[in-house]
Design an enzyme around this catalytic site. Structure first.
Site, PDB file in Angstrom:
ATOM      1  N   LYS A  21      -3.794  -7.593  -1.338  1.00  0.00           N
ATOM      2  CA  LYS A  21      -5.196  -7.296  -1.620  1.00  0.00           C
ATOM      3  C   LYS A  21      -6.068  -7.802  -0.475  1.00  0.00           C
ATOM      4  O   LYS A  21      -6.877  -7.054   0.072  1.00  0.00           O
ATOM      5  CB  LYS A  21      -5.594  -7.969  -2.943  1.00  0.00           C
ATOM      6  CG  LYS A  21      -6.772  -7.327  -3.606  1.00  0.00           C
ATOM      7  CD  LYS A  21      -7.111  -8.048  -4.913  1.00  0.00           C
ATOM      8  CE  LYS A  21      -6.137  -7.662  -6.020  1.00  0.00           C
ATOM      9  NZ  LYS A  21      -6.248  -8.561  -7.174  1.00  0.00           N
ATOM     10  N   ARG A  81     -10.122 -13.495  -7.039  1.00  0.00           N
ATOM     11  CA  ARG A  81      -9.062 -12.524  -7.328  1.00  0.00           C
ATOM     12  C   ARG A  81      -7.707 -12.976  -6.787  1.00  0.00           C
ATOM     13  O   ARG A  81      -7.609 -13.482  -5.685  1.00  0.00           O
ATOM     14  CB  ARG A  81      -9.398 -11.171  -6.680  1.00  0.00           C
ATOM     15  CG  ARG A  81     -10.826 -10.766  -6.827  1.00  0.00           C
ATOM     16  CD  ARG A  81     -11.146  -9.512  -6.012  1.00  0.00           C
ATOM     17  NE  ARG A  81     -10.436  -8.345  -6.479  1.00  0.00           N
ATOM     18  CZ  ARG A  81     -10.460  -7.168  -5.855  1.00  0.00           C
ATOM     19  NH1 ARG A  81     -11.120  -7.028  -4.713  1.00  0.00           N
ATOM     20  NH2 ARG A  81      -9.803  -6.146  -6.353  1.00  0.00           N
ATOM     21  N   GLY A  90      -1.650  -6.383 -12.258  1.00  0.00           N
ATOM     22  CA  GLY A  90      -2.033  -6.919 -13.563  1.00  0.00           C
ATOM     23  C   GLY A  90      -1.266  -8.159 -13.999  1.00  0.00           C
ATOM     24  O   GLY A  90      -1.472  -8.648 -15.105  1.00  0.00           O
ATOM     25  N   MET A  92      -1.204 -11.208 -12.526  1.00  0.00           N
ATOM     26  CA  MET A  92      -1.917 -12.482 -12.358  1.00  0.00           C
ATOM     27  C   MET A  92      -3.384 -12.276 -12.705  1.00  0.00           C
ATOM     28  O   MET A  92      -3.790 -11.219 -13.133  1.00  0.00           O
ATOM     29  CB  MET A  92      -1.731 -12.990 -10.938  1.00  0.00           C
ATOM     30  CG  MET A  92      -0.310 -13.446 -10.680  1.00  0.00           C
ATOM     31  SD  MET A  92      -0.089 -13.987  -9.019  1.00  0.00           S
ATOM     32  CE  MET A  92      -0.378 -12.505  -8.112  1.00  0.00           C
ATOM     33  N   ARG A 311      -3.943   0.106  -2.056  1.00  0.00           N
ATOM     34  CA  ARG A 311      -2.536  -0.241  -1.843  1.00  0.00           C
ATOM     35  C   ARG A 311      -1.730   1.054  -1.896  1.00  0.00           C
ATOM     36  O   ARG A 311      -2.242   2.085  -2.360  1.00  0.00           O
ATOM     37  CB  ARG A 311      -2.048  -1.207  -2.923  1.00  0.00           C
ATOM     38  CG  ARG A 311      -2.126  -0.630  -4.322  1.00  0.00           C
ATOM     39  CD  ARG A 311      -1.759  -1.657  -5.378  1.00  0.00           C
ATOM     40  NE  ARG A 311      -2.293  -1.227  -6.671  1.00  0.00           N
ATOM     41  CZ  ARG A 311      -2.670  -2.043  -7.639  1.00  0.00           C
ATOM     42  NH1 ARG A 311      -2.597  -3.341  -7.486  1.00  0.00           N
ATOM     43  NH2 ARG A 311      -3.119  -1.576  -8.777  1.00  0.00           N
ATOM     44  N   HIS A 425      -2.677   0.001 -17.409  1.00  0.00           N
ATOM     45  CA  HIS A 425      -1.631  -0.880 -16.938  1.00  0.00           C
ATOM     46  C   HIS A 425      -0.219  -0.405 -17.283  1.00  0.00           C
ATOM     47  O   HIS A 425       0.670  -0.365 -16.448  1.00  0.00           O
ATOM     48  CB  HIS A 425      -1.881  -2.268 -17.495  1.00  0.00           C
ATOM     49  CG  HIS A 425      -0.835  -3.216 -17.079  1.00  0.00           C
ATOM     50  ND1 HIS A 425       0.249  -3.489 -17.875  1.00  0.00           N
ATOM     51  CD2 HIS A 425      -0.663  -3.869 -15.930  1.00  0.00           C
ATOM     52  CE1 HIS A 425       1.022  -4.299 -17.224  1.00  0.00           C
ATOM     53  NE2 HIS A 425       0.492  -4.560 -16.050  1.00  0.00           N
ATOM     54  N   SER A 733      41.776   3.081   0.303  1.00  0.00           N
ATOM     55  CA  SER A 733      40.611   3.378  -0.511  1.00  0.00           C
ATOM     56  C   SER A 733      40.414   2.172  -1.417  1.00  0.00           C
ATOM     57  O   SER A 733      41.246   1.899  -2.287  1.00  0.00           O
ATOM     58  CB  SER A 733      40.841   4.647  -1.334  1.00  0.00           C
ATOM     59  OG  SER A 733      39.760   4.837  -2.207  1.00  0.00           O
ATOM     60  N   CYS A 800      36.316   4.078  -3.692  1.00  0.00           N
ATOM     61  CA  CYS A 800      36.221   5.077  -4.751  1.00  0.00           C
ATOM     62  C   CYS A 800      35.842   4.448  -6.088  1.00  0.00           C
ATOM     63  O   CYS A 800      35.877   5.094  -7.112  1.00  0.00           O
ATOM     64  CB  CYS A 800      37.531   5.848  -4.875  1.00  0.00           C
ATOM     65  SG  CYS A 800      38.905   4.795  -5.341  1.00  0.00           S
ATOM     66  N   TYR A 820      34.101   6.497   4.565  1.00  0.00           N
ATOM     67  CA  TYR A 820      33.494   7.279   3.489  1.00  0.00           C
ATOM     68  C   TYR A 820      33.266   6.431   2.243  1.00  0.00           C
ATOM     69  O   TYR A 820      33.838   5.353   2.068  1.00  0.00           O
ATOM     70  CB  TYR A 820      34.351   8.503   3.146  1.00  0.00           C
ATOM     71  CG  TYR A 820      35.668   8.187   2.452  1.00  0.00           C
ATOM     72  CD1 TYR A 820      35.719   8.091   1.053  1.00  0.00           C
ATOM     73  CD2 TYR A 820      36.841   8.002   3.171  1.00  0.00           C
ATOM     74  CE1 TYR A 820      36.917   7.808   0.402  1.00  0.00           C
ATOM     75  CE2 TYR A 820      38.036   7.717   2.544  1.00  0.00           C
ATOM     76  CZ  TYR A 820      38.068   7.615   1.150  1.00  0.00           C
ATOM     77  OH  TYR A 820      39.236   7.332   0.516  1.00  0.00           O
TER      78      TYR A 820
HETATM   79  P1  ADP Z   1      -5.782  -6.791 -10.375  1.00  0.00           P
HETATM   80  O1  ADP Z   1      -4.976  -7.386  -9.293  1.00  0.00           O
HETATM   81  O2  ADP Z   1      -5.318  -7.123 -11.714  1.00  0.00           O
HETATM   82  O3  ADP Z   1      -6.030  -5.328 -10.158  1.00  0.00           O
HETATM   83  P2  ADP Z   1      -8.378  -7.292  -9.295  1.00  0.00           P
HETATM   84  O4  ADP Z   1      -8.567  -8.514  -8.496  1.00  0.00           O
HETATM   85  O5  ADP Z   1      -8.206  -6.043  -8.544  1.00  0.00           O
HETATM   86  O6  ADP Z   1      -7.205  -7.515 -10.305  1.00  0.00           O
HETATM   87  O7  ADP Z   1      -9.631  -7.210 -10.233  1.00  0.00           O
HETATM   88  C1  ADP Z   1      -9.700  -6.384 -11.368  1.00  0.00           C
HETATM   89  C2  ADP Z   1     -10.917  -5.521 -11.283  1.00  0.00           C
HETATM   90  O8  ADP Z   1     -12.099  -6.277 -11.144  1.00  0.00           O
HETATM   91  C3  ADP Z   1     -10.862  -4.588 -10.110  1.00  0.00           C
HETATM   92  O9  ADP Z   1     -10.452  -3.319 -10.570  1.00  0.00           O
HETATM   93  C4  ADP Z   1     -12.248  -4.503  -9.576  1.00  0.00           C
HETATM   94  O10 ADP Z   1     -12.815  -3.267  -9.931  1.00  0.00           O
HETATM   95  C5  ADP Z   1     -13.016  -5.617 -10.314  1.00  0.00           C
HETATM   96  N1  ADP Z   1     -13.526  -6.503  -9.290  1.00  0.00           N
HETATM   97  C6  ADP Z   1     -12.857  -7.433  -8.612  1.00  0.00           C
HETATM   98  N2  ADP Z   1     -13.642  -8.000  -7.684  1.00  0.00           N
HETATM   99  C7  ADP Z   1     -14.842  -7.406  -7.771  1.00  0.00           C
HETATM  100  C8  ADP Z   1     -16.056  -7.524  -7.062  1.00  0.00           C
HETATM  101  N3  ADP Z   1     -16.206  -8.389  -6.060  1.00  0.00           N
HETATM  102  N4  ADP Z   1     -17.088  -6.760  -7.443  1.00  0.00           N
HETATM  103  C9  ADP Z   1     -16.939  -5.888  -8.440  1.00  0.00           C
HETATM  104  N5  ADP Z   1     -15.831  -5.704  -9.137  1.00  0.00           N
HETATM  105  C10 ADP Z   1     -14.774  -6.457  -8.816  1.00  0.00           C
HETATM  106 MG    MG Z   2      -6.866  -4.437  -8.745  1.00  0.00          MG
END
Ligand code: ADP
Ligand code: MG
Ligand code: MG
Length: 840
Positions: A21, A81, A90, A92, A311, A425, A733, A800, A820
């Site tokens: 991220k 984050r 999802g 963490m 990603r 998710h 084999s 085999c 093979y």
């Molecule tokens: P995950 O790894 O579970 O996807 P994220 O860190 O991406 O968690 O956060 C989940 C959601 O929170 C993201 O989909 C994003 O839209 C929202 N979010 C995270 N950071 C911000 C931010 N700085 N401003 C607005 N929304 C945010």
């Molecule tokens: Mg996310």
């Protein structure tokens, strides 16, 4: 050591340090997209935190606070984050709206004048913070919210709950809040579901997570705001068309959690055309830059677009193939890269196919949801992830899936949810596992208490069968028949590229002309193993071989043998003809003789009559032939040593069939394989016997034919003495099934009972009969290969066993320089792909 980076200092190349991220946010900042500014605490810092007894050091604390100064916007409102180097969607935690306190709320309100927005954002922060940092249950906050109309009134109530649950005052200071949040994000690396996810995906536990602290943008700001998820191409079909959904006036995780059912992305074009155009541009840029299909999270605040994450997107098997091909044809990636993009195990899933059209027409349609991940599944309905069992065909039916359902999803055949969109998710996880998934089927009502659901005017109880299609989103009552292979042009194309690239020859294990046809269609280059005993289980022949085994020694027995191999010769001819000149490796009789003997009383009566003996005498003969421990008993070449006529006649049948085929104009390349060798003299003896027989045949027919004679290497002793054996063998084999059994002392049939416990207790990982145990069994293979090749420069080496179709094992065989691999026809396509990938 630098432990905190600004976005503008980082990039994709630093992903191991900054997490996926963080690294991608930095990269996007670099290429000029609209990214809310922020800083990244490194994975190094996370590892240090754990080494330090889960404490943030003074040094790190100072560095974070110092770098926070680079975020200019005031008041300072941020998200904190999580983000590991390998995407764990999802698994963490992430906390939004960090930085609120009463004074900040007043300040924001003074400029924005929207009390609902300000206080609902503030309230959300308190509840998220409490849940994630302190483990206070979210539903306690939800209950308060249900009873309180005005968001502003929530604040003191929420704080009071926090105090009651934790015995501490709610932290008011922004810096304090951020540090506590960072602390808990580090800890979320080791929450239960994250650990399980890493285990399922073979991710290193020591990697740690980075933490992104990023300026907030508010998707809940007004009706010209929102949040969404979009894929640059359709993750289910691979079509080159963006696919996604969004929610107006909502914050990020609303959409990921699947609580409100969102709008399809196309609708954004009507609602905010300018933003939509800009989004398209951004998506295009990101895909070109990252050279792969992107999964993008965005937020709109008052008609301004921000990208919050990108990603490489998870995708269904069909989509993986199509996207790889399209991107090669669009000039984005090379053929080699395209081949590397498709996971061989997905190919098997693709070949799992679809429902039979006729069966679908006759089936009872219960309802329809969103087709979220392709494939089809048939199984028993189960409403609780904990009740989904290994080796039981199950369909997990849930109101909505949460990361707690991970284990259930992994074990289930398919997933069906009432709520949530195609990017919720559960859908993302299912797609990653190549599992069929339907989401958002609002027509279902689940009754958890009575363990049943209502759908399409019916009640379906837990344990009853349903069938679901991840292609159409349709749900059927009972079991719908599944059609075999769907072997489409896209798959054929990527396999043809893999075929050009690979070095290893990929053969098939095939016993019948039908198998051969199918394997050849799948790209097999000849037969690596033809088990002649399988032919005997066809109707008439079983009686013929019984006659051979149970008959009196002498003229009569020999006659029976000749007759038997006359029959088998026809089988061989069928196989040679279908092979069209490809090599055919045919193994002489292997299993212990008693496997062929009559077991049913009725059969025994017939047999006794055929032999002209009393039933009682027959029982005695049968008992004499039965081994106490058949797998280590009178089998394989040991039968050949005891009954040379048997092996000689089989060898003659093979070569006679080959000669006849050649006469009819079909080129032939037979290989005669002797199983279960443990000693070079064993093989030397049999080689002499069989060769003599074949030489007589050549003499009789006044023609010759090239053939090879070699052996399976499946007893550890044979690996250790491979140099001696190679002197009398044209090929080896490796029979890795038996080799695994014998070197590990582990029975293939019984190990399931206890290996699960071994895995649970962390004593053993993996399935040795599926993926070769490289540590020890692999060592025997390596040693045997080396000795064999040193003694015989022309030795051909192959495999085999079951492992011949396993991508990880194939990589091992490639490394050993095998000539093979051989596997069942159905696994040939994925083996070709795996062979190419391991060569690249
Ligand atoms: P995950 O790894 O579970 O996807 P994220 O860190 O991406 O968690 O956060 C989940 C959601 O929170 C993201 O989909 C994003 O839209 C929202 N979010 C995270 N950071 C911000 C931010 N700085 N401003 C607005 N929304 C945010
Ligand atoms: Mg996310
Ligand atoms: Mg064997």
């Amino acid at each position: 050591m630098k432990q905190v980076y600004e976005f503008r200092e980082g990039g994709k190349d630093l992903i191991p340090l900054l997490g996926g991220k963080g690294g991608n946010l930095a990269e996007m900042t670099k290429i000029g997209l609209a990214i809310p500014n922020g800083i990244i605490v490194t994975t190094d810092a996370c590892r240090e935190y754990f080494r330090n007894g889960k404490k943030i050091s003074e040094e790190l604390r100072n560095e974070i606070l110092e770098k926070l100064e680079t975020i200019q916007k005031k008041p300072l409102l941020v998200s904190v984050r999580s983000g590991a180097p390998i995407s764990m969607p999802g698994m963490m935690d992430t906390i939004l709206n960090v930085g609120f306190n009463d004074a900040v709320a007043e300040e924001v309100l003074a400029s924005i004048k929207d009390e609902t927005f300000v206080y609902s954002s503030y309230a959300r922060f308190i509840s998220m913070f409490s849940e994630i940092v302190q483990g206070v249950e979210k539903k306690k906050f939800d209950k308060i919210a249900e009873e309180t109309k005005n968001p502003k009134d929530l604040i003191p109530l929420y704080k009071a709950l926090y105090e009651k649950e934790t015995g501490e005052k709610f932290p008011e200071e922004v810096k304090e809040q951020i540090l506590m949040a960072v602390n808990s994000i580090f800890n979320s690396w080791n929450n239960e579901r994250a650990i399980l996810y890493r285990k399922l995906n073979n991710i290193d536990d020591n990697m740690g997570t980075a933490v992104v602290v990023q300026e907030m943008v508010f998707g809940n700001f007004n009706n010209k705001s929102g949040t969404g998820v979009v894929f640059s191409r359709n993750p289910s079909t691979g079509e080159k068309q963006i696919f996604g959904e969004y929610l107006i006036c909502a914050q990020g995780e609303d959409i990921v959690a699947g609580i409100r059912t969102p709008e399809p992305i196309a609708k954004l074009q009507e609602e905010m055309p300018k933003v939509y155009e800009e989004l398209l541009e951004n998506i295009h840029k990101l895909e070109q830059h990252n050279k792969d299909m992107q999964d993008i999270e965005f937020t709109i605040q008052d008609e301004k677009l921000y990208i919050l994450q990108t990603r490489n997107g998870k995708r269904a098997p069909k989509a993986a193939v199509k996207i790889a091909i399209d991107m090669q044809e669009e000039g984005i990636i090379s053929k080699e890269e395209a081949v590397l993009r498709v996971d061989p195990s997905l190919v098997n899933q693709l070949l799992n196919g679809d429902f039979e059209e006729k069966a679908v027409k006759e089936a009872t349609l219960l309802g329809k949801g969103l087709a979220a991940s392709s494939g089809v599944a048939v199984g028993r309905v189960m409403f609780d992830s904990k009740r989904v069992k290994i080796r039981e065909k199950t369909i997990l039916v849930r109101e909505e899936t949460s990361p707690e359902d991970l284990k259930g999803i992994a074990l289930a055949q398919g997933i069906l949810t009432v709520k949530g969109g195609a990017t919720s998710h559960g859908a993302v996880v299912a797609r990653g596992m190549g599992k069929c998934c339907i989401t958002g089927c609002g027509a279902i009502k689940i009754n958890e208490i009575d363990r049943e659901m209502y759908i399409g005017g019916r009640t379906v109880k837990e344990g009853e069968f349903i069938s679901i299609s991840g292609y159409t989103g349709e749900i059927y009552l009972g079991k719908v028949a599944i059609k075999e292979a769907s072997y489409d042009d896209d798959l054929k194309k990527i396999l043809s590229w893999a075929y050009e690239i690979k070095r290893l020859q990929v053969r098939m294990n095939a016993d019948t002309p039908e198998d051969v046809k199918m394997g050849k269609d799948f790209g097999a280059e000849g037969i690596g193993l033809c088990r002649t005993e399988h032919m005997f289980f066809q109707k008439d022949k079983i009686w013929a071989i019984r006659q051979v085994i149970l008959g009196e020694e002498g003229e009569e027995k020999n006659k029976a043998i000749e007759k038997l191999f006359e029959l088998q010769k026809e089988d061989f001819m069928g196989i040679f003809k279908n092979l069209n000149g490809d090599v055919a490796n045919i193994r002489l009789l292997d299993p212990p003789v008693h496997e062929f003997l009559p077991k049913e009383k009725a059969d025994k009566i017939i047999m006794a009559k055929n032999l002209g003996i009393h039933l009682y005498d027959l029982e005695i003969r049968i008992r004499k032939l039965k081994d106490e421990n058949p797998m280590l008993g009178h089998r394989g070449c040991r039968l050949g040593v005891s009954y040379p006529r048997l092996y000689k006649a089989q060898g003659r049948a093979i070569i006679e069939a080959a000669l006849d085929c050649r006469k009819e104009g079909h080129p032939v390349h037979p290989e005669i394989m002797i199983p279960f060798t443990m000693e070079a003299k064993e093989l030397a003896y049999l080689r002499k016997e069989i060769t003599e027989e074949i030489e007589c045949l050549f003499e009789e027919r006044q023609e010759r034919l090239d053939y090879k004679l070699g052996t399976m290497i499946e007893i550890p002793r044979a690996c250790l003495l491979a140099n001696e054996i190679a002197e009398v063998a044209d090929f080896f084999s490796f029979g890795t099934n038996d080799l695994t059994q014998m070197s590990m002392g582990l029975s293939r049939d019984d190990s399931v009972k206890f290996l699960d416990q071994y895995r649970e207790k962390g004593i053993w990982e993996g399935e040795p009969f599926y993926s070769i145990d490289q540590k020890a069994v692999g060592k025997l293979v390596e040693y045997g290969t080396r000795l064999g090749r040193e003694a015989n420069k022309n030795l051909t080496v192959g495999i085999c066993g079951e492992h011949g179709g396993d991508p990880k094992s194939i990589e091992f065989f490639e490394r050993q320089g095998f000539d093979y691999i051989s596997c069942s026809p159905f696994r040939v396509p994925s083996a070709i792909l795996a062979a190419a990938q391991s060569y690249l």
